[in-house]
Design an enzyme around this catalytic site. Sequence first.
Site, PDB file in Angstrom:
ATOM      1  N   PHE A   1      23.566 -48.317   3.030  1.00  0.00           N
ATOM      2  CA  PHE A   1      23.532 -48.146   4.479  1.00  0.00           C
ATOM      3  C   PHE A   1      24.351 -46.908   4.860  1.00  0.00           C
ATOM      4  O   PHE A   1      25.234 -46.479   4.119  1.00  0.00           O
ATOM      5  CB  PHE A   1      24.108 -49.369   5.189  1.00  0.00           C
ATOM      6  CG  PHE A   1      23.389 -50.650   4.890  1.00  0.00           C
ATOM      7  CD1 PHE A   1      22.049 -50.798   5.208  1.00  0.00           C
ATOM      8  CD2 PHE A   1      24.048 -51.708   4.278  1.00  0.00           C
ATOM      9  CE1 PHE A   1      21.375 -51.981   4.928  1.00  0.00           C
ATOM     10  CE2 PHE A   1      23.392 -52.885   3.996  1.00  0.00           C
ATOM     11  CZ  PHE A   1      22.053 -53.030   4.312  1.00  0.00           C
ATOM     12  N   SER A   2      24.092 -46.357   6.042  1.00  0.00           N
ATOM     13  CA  SER A   2      24.897 -45.211   6.458  1.00  0.00           C
ATOM     14  C   SER A   2      26.368 -45.602   6.555  1.00  0.00           C
ATOM     15  O   SER A   2      27.250 -44.782   6.280  1.00  0.00           O
ATOM     16  CB  SER A   2      24.396 -44.641   7.789  1.00  0.00           C
ATOM     17  OG  SER A   2      24.395 -45.629   8.799  1.00  0.00           O
ATOM     18  N   GLU A   3      26.659 -46.871   6.940  1.00  0.00           N
ATOM     19  CA  GLU A   3      28.019 -47.408   6.871  1.00  0.00           C
ATOM     20  C   GLU A   3      27.994 -48.888   6.504  1.00  0.00           C
ATOM     21  O   GLU A   3      27.058 -49.610   6.868  1.00  0.00           O
ATOM     22  CB  GLU A   3      28.780 -47.242   8.197  1.00  0.00           C
ATOM     23  CG  GLU A   3      29.376 -45.878   8.417  1.00  0.00           C
ATOM     24  CD  GLU A   3      28.478 -44.980   9.234  1.00  0.00           C
ATOM     25  OE1 GLU A   3      28.729 -43.769   9.291  1.00  0.00           O
ATOM     26  OE2 GLU A   3      27.515 -45.500   9.829  1.00  0.00           O
ATOM     27  N   THR A   4      29.027 -49.301   5.794  1.00  0.00           N
ATOM     28  CA  THR A   4      29.260 -50.706   5.469  1.00  0.00           C
ATOM     29  C   THR A   4      30.686 -51.053   5.898  1.00  0.00           C
ATOM     30  O   THR A   4      31.610 -50.282   5.648  1.00  0.00           O
ATOM     31  CB  THR A   4      29.092 -50.968   3.961  1.00  0.00           C
ATOM     32  OG1 THR A   4      27.738 -50.680   3.582  1.00  0.00           O
ATOM     33  CG2 THR A   4      29.407 -52.418   3.613  1.00  0.00           C
TER      34      THR A   4
ATOM     35  N   HIS B   1      28.918 -46.740  15.390  1.00  0.00           N
ATOM     36  CA  HIS B   1      27.969 -47.855  15.293  1.00  0.00           C
ATOM     37  C   HIS B   1      28.526 -49.013  14.467  1.00  0.00           C
ATOM     38  O   HIS B   1      28.265 -50.173  14.788  1.00  0.00           O
ATOM     39  CB  HIS B   1      26.590 -47.343  14.836  1.00  0.00           C
ATOM     40  CG  HIS B   1      26.180 -47.629  13.437  1.00  0.00           C
ATOM     41  ND1 HIS B   1      26.529 -46.820  12.381  1.00  0.00           N
ATOM     42  CD2 HIS B   1      25.422 -48.632  12.918  1.00  0.00           C
ATOM     43  CE1 HIS B   1      26.003 -47.308  11.267  1.00  0.00           C
ATOM     44  NE2 HIS B   1      25.325 -48.407  11.560  1.00  0.00           N
TER      45      HIS B   1
END
Length: 225
Positions: A45-48, A73
């Site tokens: 994912f773009s962020e975790t 986000h």
Amino acid sequence: MTDYDVLRVFCGPNGGHGNALGVVRDGSVLPGRSDRQALAAELGFSETVFVDDPERGAIDIYTPTLRLPFAGHPCVGTAWLLDVPELRTPAGVVGARLDGEFSWIEARAEWAPPRTLRRHATPAEVDALDVPPPGEWIYAWAWEDEAAGRIRARAFPGRGDGIDEDEATGAAAILLTEQLGRALNITQGKGSQILTAPQPHGWVEIGGRVFLERQALTAPRGRQA
């Protein structure tokens, strides 16, 4: 195996689109930074986000290649999931609230990583952009309706980590809001919606719709979840 939730953050009015976010609610299962970084890379994912204390809202944020002191986000999504009045990030304390269908956070622009905010003449120019080669983190935008504060945007992280384009990016929207000094209604990516508003004393509020996509387990090493 590690339990995690998959959210979509900054969804459009019909509930579609939004940027995927992985949230490990029990961060104690992976306390080490190297293990967290490895899982973030595996999930892709773009962020975790790893939740270290759900009652206090203490969180730790990773891209597939690096740890972030703050990101928009992930904070909007995790605040919605935990339903807490604030989140504690390495950058500082992030205020949070729910208002109808929107989850809101309040943060400072200086917490956001550097971004190149690149204005284009028309939304059509933004739509026609190709993904640039790795290098700058570019937030391309144009006015759809300047009087109404409506913006068309796309985001290109340029990190070379497999995330060529972010569907919805809160930190860049915060930076743009600070630069323009006004409330914005941003359509980003394929149809995500981000709302922002400058607040007194250098704060910016940012909000959007959040949906729980699924609950999952990490796949065995070497396979994508």
